[in-house]
Design an enzyme around this catalytic site. Structure first.
Site, mmCIF file in Angstrom:
data_model
loop_
_atom_site.group_PDB
_atom_site.id
_atom_site.type_symbol
_atom_site.label_atom_id
_atom_site.label_comp_id
_atom_site.label_asym_id
_atom_site.label_seq_id
_atom_site.Cartn_x
_atom_site.Cartn_y
_atom_site.Cartn_z
ATOM 1 N N ILE A 10 0.632 -1.130 0.082
ATOM 2 C CA ILE A 10 0.091 0.009 -0.400
ATOM 3 C C ILE A 10 1.011 1.074 -0.102
ATOM 4 O O ILE A 10 0.652 2.261 -1.117
ATOM 5 C CB ILE A 10 -0.950 0.377 1.179
ATOM 6 C CG1 ILE A 10 -2.090 1.152 1.197
ATOM 7 C CG2 ILE A 10 -0.378 -0.664 2.946
ATOM 8 C CD1 ILE A 10 -2.873 0.693 0.103
ATOM 9 N N ASP A 11 1.865 1.315 1.363
ATOM 10 C CA ASP A 11 2.589 2.019 0.822
ATOM 11 C C ASP A 11 4.251 2.575 1.567
ATOM 12 O O ASP A 11 4.502 0.892 1.690
ATOM 13 C CB ASP A 11 2.089 3.549 1.516
ATOM 14 C CG ASP A 11 1.864 3.606 3.247
ATOM 15 O OD1 ASP A 11 2.012 2.617 3.217
ATOM 16 O OD2 ASP A 11 1.726 4.631 3.438
ATOM 17 N N PRO A 12 4.677 2.929 0.759
ATOM 18 C CA PRO A 12 6.413 2.714 1.917
ATOM 19 C C PRO A 12 6.748 2.482 3.088
ATOM 20 O O PRO A 12 5.778 2.924 3.897
ATOM 21 C CB PRO A 12 7.504 3.790 1.563
ATOM 22 C CG PRO A 12 6.119 4.442 0.346
ATOM 23 C CD PRO A 12 5.486 4.471 0.372
ATOM 24 N N THR B 66 2.153 5.744 8.805
ATOM 25 C CA THR B 66 1.739 4.701 7.053
ATOM 26 C C THR B 66 -0.208 5.339 6.404
ATOM 27 O O THR B 66 -0.294 5.849 6.948
ATOM 28 C CB THR B 66 1.257 3.601 7.394
ATOM 29 O OG1 THR B 66 1.249 2.521 6.380
ATOM 30 C CG2 THR B 66 0.344 3.174 8.873
ATOM 31 N N LYS B 67 0.359 5.400 5.422
ATOM 32 C CA LYS B 67 -0.956 6.277 4.622
ATOM 33 C C LYS B 67 -1.362 7.322 5.013
ATOM 34 O O LYS B 67 -2.698 7.970 4.280
ATOM 35 C CB LYS B 67 -1.955 4.803 4.795
ATOM 36 C CG LYS B 67 -2.108 4.032 4.244
ATOM 37 C CD LYS B 67 -3.259 2.504 4.106
ATOM 38 C CE LYS B 67 -3.026 2.822 5.604
ATOM 39 N NZ LYS B 67 -3.958 0.764 6.402
#
Length: 218
Positions: free
Chosen positions: A67-69, A130-131
């Site tokens: 979904i993301d780093p 995150t996100k």
């Protein structure tokens, strides 16, 4: 390699020819949102946001998408952890170890496997959160993943909640597996056999299976 200039950091995006069809839209969308997301300290740093665009797509059969780093120490290469401390890549390596029998390894990197492109849906987050940049990347994320799916046979998304409606976002028909996130509770990822299933799907599509053992670092 080609390069294009943009109005904000990283100021230049270097990219492989295979990304050419989406570059003008990417530049337009990024210039719209960059000033917002660059207010934050980011993971990865801006110079690494677009590093995966140097990867060709024509030789890829599978996209492994998170979904993301990592909220800290993102390298721009999805799942990459140079010191091999991140839970996600350690769990992925354990899964491949069980599948292949390889046990004496010091690391694992999806980016060095023939036919595989690791990808993050969102290309950055605020350091430690995150996100946190989802809203900024949304248009770009859809554009780029859509483009990747025109080249690969299988899209493997890690995260049942994060990717629950991913098929609705994609226009090109691509075989999609939505599996557990490597950090999912109750060892759910351990029971997930997606890496095996991907190779079965490739064979059904008359494509060469992925040699997942290629990702090990010794």
């Amino acid at each position: 390699m080609n390069s294009v200039t943009i109005s904000h950091a990283p100021y230049t995006i270097t990219y492989h020819d295979d990304w050419e069809p989406v570059m003008s839209q990417l530049v337009e969308f990024y210039n719209e949102v960059a000033s917002w997301l660059l207010r934050d300290e980011t993971s990865p740093i801006p110079d690494k946001f677009f590093i995966q665009l140097k990867q060709p797509l024509r030789n890829k059969r599978v996209c492994v998408c998170g979904i993301d780093p990592y909220p800290k120490d993102g390298t721009g290469v999805p799942f990459e952890s140079p010191n091999f401390t991140k839970k996600s890549i350690k769990e992925i390596a354990s899964s491949i170890s069980r599948l292949t029998g390889v046990i004496d390894y010091k690391g694992y990197n999806l980016n060095i496997i023939d036919g595989v492109i690791p990808w993050n849906y969102y290309l950055s987050c605020k350091l430690g959160e995150t996100k946190s940049h989802a809203i900024y990347w949304d248009k770009i994320s859809k554009l780029l993943l859509q483009h990747i799916t025109k080249h690969v046979s299988v899209l493997y998304c890690l995260g049942k909640t994060d990717f629950s409606n991913i098929r609705a976002k994609l226009e090109s028909p691509v075989t999609t597996i939505v599996g557990y996130h490597p950090a999912a509770r109750d060892h759910q990822f351990e029971k997930d056999r997606s890496f095996e299933i991907i190779n079965v799907l490739l064979e059904l599509d008359n494509k060469t299976p992925i040699n997942w053992a290629q990702g090990f670092i010794y």
